[in-house]
Design an enzyme around this catalytic site. Structure first.
Site, mmCIF file in Angstrom:
data_model
loop_
_atom_site.group_PDB
_atom_site.id
_atom_site.type_symbol
_atom_site.label_atom_id
_atom_site.label_comp_id
_atom_site.label_asym_id
_atom_site.label_seq_id
_atom_site.Cartn_x
_atom_site.Cartn_y
_atom_site.Cartn_z
ATOM 1 N N HIS A 192 0.805 -1.220 0.000
ATOM 2 C CA HIS A 192 0.000 0.000 0.000
ATOM 3 C C HIS A 192 0.841 1.274 0.000
ATOM 4 O O HIS A 192 0.402 2.302 -0.508
ATOM 5 C CB HIS A 192 -0.995 -0.021 1.163
ATOM 6 C CG HIS A 192 -2.135 -0.946 0.883
ATOM 7 N ND1 HIS A 192 -2.197 -2.210 1.403
ATOM 8 C CD2 HIS A 192 -3.215 -0.814 0.084
ATOM 9 C CE1 HIS A 192 -3.282 -2.813 0.944
ATOM 10 N NE2 HIS A 192 -3.912 -1.990 0.140
ATOM 11 N N GLU A 433 -11.432 -11.087 -4.818
ATOM 12 C CA GLU A 433 -9.991 -11.037 -4.581
ATOM 13 C C GLU A 433 -9.466 -12.295 -3.899
ATOM 14 O O GLU A 433 -8.327 -12.346 -3.472
ATOM 15 C CB GLU A 433 -9.607 -9.771 -3.822
ATOM 16 C CG GLU A 433 -10.463 -9.435 -2.633
ATOM 17 C CD GLU A 433 -10.163 -8.041 -2.052
ATOM 18 O OE1 GLU A 433 -9.184 -7.406 -2.434
ATOM 19 O OE2 GLU A 433 -10.951 -7.622 -1.194
#
Ligand code: PEP
Ligand code: MG
Length: 588
Positions: A192, A433
């Site tokens: 991230h 996902e």
């Protein structure tokens, strides 16, 4: 001095030329033993005492803020407070300072290792595992001992930040007037921190060794295209990168000029291109870069870097304001995806052996229903303009989805009976996902209005590689046949059921992958705002025929290297000018 080159994983394009600063150098280097003079013993003991006290004050503050329902977390924090108050722990460390004439850090480490030895002999597994708490508490004290050398505020010029690790929470706190780029030792292609760097439009490299050897204030070039740091560059490199930087800026302004044109292929196939955002402030970048709404709002960032939890009112205002700024375009609000590397401190220390496989995203929300319901109420209340969709992350099975829907409808029912307005037709979707969700996507499709494929996690979970771990980064292959088949399976299952399928992983901003996604007839993609103009331009210059053709050849290949070669060949021959300035998930 001769120039030296360090290599890592490029995660955000651009070039930065300037001086370095290593963040929290002290707390990231291993502890060293330092001998002290007898006359310094009292001062060293005092230093240790103050560190224990500050750590205690910090924890007590956290403890006060933990919501009543989080009993487990509160119990952990309380046990840590008790440990900090336990005089034996502190005095054992002080005794080491006194007897061995050593620094406080080393003395603390010795005391912890004594406790570790004692605990390891205990038969009861539960008690044995409590050593982990002692470590966590010692780390807190250590942090206080080192202090926080965050003198970034005092920088007179913008620096290139180096760090051993930057959490997503750290990254959103970066002050852009002080930082022009960053590089970290840890991290993988879709960590991230890299995602945020792209949003902030600053060059970044992760997974790079040898950073700690660079002195603060050393002159370097950070090449975010190729993942290189050049230390003490020579004249030639300097001239090359100054030119590249100039060309990149030129390219960006040129490509931005046409960013409002639709992403429609030469033969008339249209893809919706929307934006991924993490912070409210990014909404301006969505509009400036020609984003057709927000395809993924990662709401968890509003929970990071604060001591308390956001209230329903705060969240409501945030979502309402976002939806009105973006109106008449649409915004997909993803419910909380906390856990794994996005840790909210309000819940105290986490101690999962495999956080990415643990209480993350929808699982975390189901464990904390009050917290989840607060967010659901806020989203629903904000939905009155009719342009918000809701999306649940990390759905692993049908039963789980049905449970989540039940809770969602319960909240809707409560609002209705309270006379509170909301959009009764708000579309509801899920992220695909997990491999399990792929395989049952036909079943899931019957329950929702849309899918959004999260390839960052789908690749992580399908190929069994931690997306933040640089050592397995080479296995992070978007064109792995398993990944391509999975994406195709989901698109086809979604279309069969008559629902829209989007893709919001980093693959969507990778020029090499775009023709493949187009060939699959994806309905929309969502990517970081800054990548939108370039990706739209590629789509506008492509034909659906060539994309389908490429996809066919890649699907027939059982060799990832060959697939990588095929996609590169197409992009190199058809869109060479787009390539110079992109980082790609595809290996060289
Ligand atoms: C993904 O997993 O692809 C995704 C878009 O979500 P995140 O990166 O927030 O996990
Ligand atoms: Mg994800």
């Amino acid at each position: 001095m001769a120039e030296q080159i360090l290599r890592g994983i490029p995660v955000s394009s651009g070039v930065a030329i300037g001086k370095t600063y290593f963040l929290n150098r002290g707390s990231n280097t291993s502890i060293v033993r330092m001998d002290i003079d007898p006359q310094d013993v009292a001062e060293e003991k005092n230093r240790l005492h103050s560190a224990f006290t500050s750590a205690l004050v910090e924890l007590e503050k956290i403890s006060e803020k933990i919501p009543g329902e989080l009993k487990e977390q509160a119990a952990i924090i309380d046990s840590h407070i008790m440990l900090l108050k336990d005089k034996k722990f502190q005095s054992a460390s002080k005794k080491y300072i006194q007897d061995k004439l050593i620094n406080a850090e080393w003395a603390l480490e010795k005391a912890v290792s004594d406790i570790e030895k004692a605990f390891s002999k205990i038969e009861d597994e539960y008690i044995r595992e409590r050593i982990h708490d002692v470590r966590l508490v010692a780390d807190r004290v250590k942090k206080q001992l080192y202090g926080k050398p965050s003198d970034i505020k005092s920088f007179k010029q913008r620096m290139i930040l180096l760090a051993s690790d930057l959490s997503p929470a750290d990254t959103i706190e970066l002050q852009l007037d002080k930082i022009m780029a960053f590089a970290t030792t840890s991290g993988g292609k879709t960590s991230h921190a890299g995602i945020i760097a792209r949003s902030l439009q600053i060059p970044a490299i992760v997974g790079i060794e040898g950073l700690a050897e660079i002195q603060d204030g050393q002159f370097v070039i950070l090449d975010g295209f190729n993942g290189k740091i050049i230390v003490d560059p020579g004249e030639e490199q300097l001239a090359h990168y100054t030119e590249l930087k100039y060309q990149f800026e030129n390219y960006q302004s040129q490509v931005n000029r046409n960013c409002y044109l639709p992403a429609e292929t030469i033969d008339g196939y249209k893809v919706k291109v929307s934006a991924n955002i993490e912070l409210f402030e990014e909404v301006a970048a969505v509009i400036d870069n020609g984003g057709e709404g927000v395809g993924l709002y990662r709401t968890e960032y509003s929970y990071l870097n604060r001591d308390d939890l956001p209230t329903e009112e705060e969240l409501f205002e945030e979502y309402r304001d976002l939806s009105s700024i973006i109106y008449p375009e649409k915004i997909i609000i993803r419910t909380l995806d906390l856990g794994a590397d996005k840790i909210a401190t309000q819940f105290g220390p986490t101690r999962e052996a495999n956080p990415a496989l643990g209480l993350r995203a929808i699982r975390f929300c189901r464990k904390h229903p009050e917290l989840f319901k607060t967010q659901l109420r806020a989203i629903l209340r904000a939905s009155v303009l009719g342009n918000i969709s809701i999306m649940f992350p990390m759905i692993s099975g049908l039963q789980e989805l049905l449970e989540v829907k039940k809770l969602y409808y319960q909240v809707r029912g409560e609002l209705k009976s309270q006379g509170v307005n909301f959009d009764p037709f708000m579309p509801m979707g899920i992220m695909i996902e997990l491999p399990s969700a792929v395989l049952i996507s036909d079943m899931l499709a019957r329950e929702v209005d849309f899918f959004s494929i999260g390839t960052n996690d789908l690749i992580q979970y399908s190929l069994g590689i931690d997306r933040t771990n640089k050592h397995v980064s080479y296995l992070y292959q978007p064109l792995h046949p398993a990944i391509l088949r999975s994406i195709k399976y989901v698109v086809d299952a979604g279309h069969e059921a008559g629902i829209e399928v989007s893709l919001c992983g980093e693959v969507a901003s990778d020029p090499y992958c775009i023709p493949i996604l187009m060939g699959m007839q994806i309905d929309s993609i969502s990517l970081n705002p800054q990548a939108i103009p370039g990706i739209k331009r590629i789509i506008r210059q492509a034909t659906m025929d060539e994309c389908k053709n490429l996809l066919k050849r890649v699907l027939e290949s059982d060799d990832v290297q060959e697939s990588n070669r095929l996609v590169k060949e197409m992009i190199f021959t058809r869109f060479p000018e787009e390539l110079m300035f992109y980082t790609s998930l595809i290996e060289d």
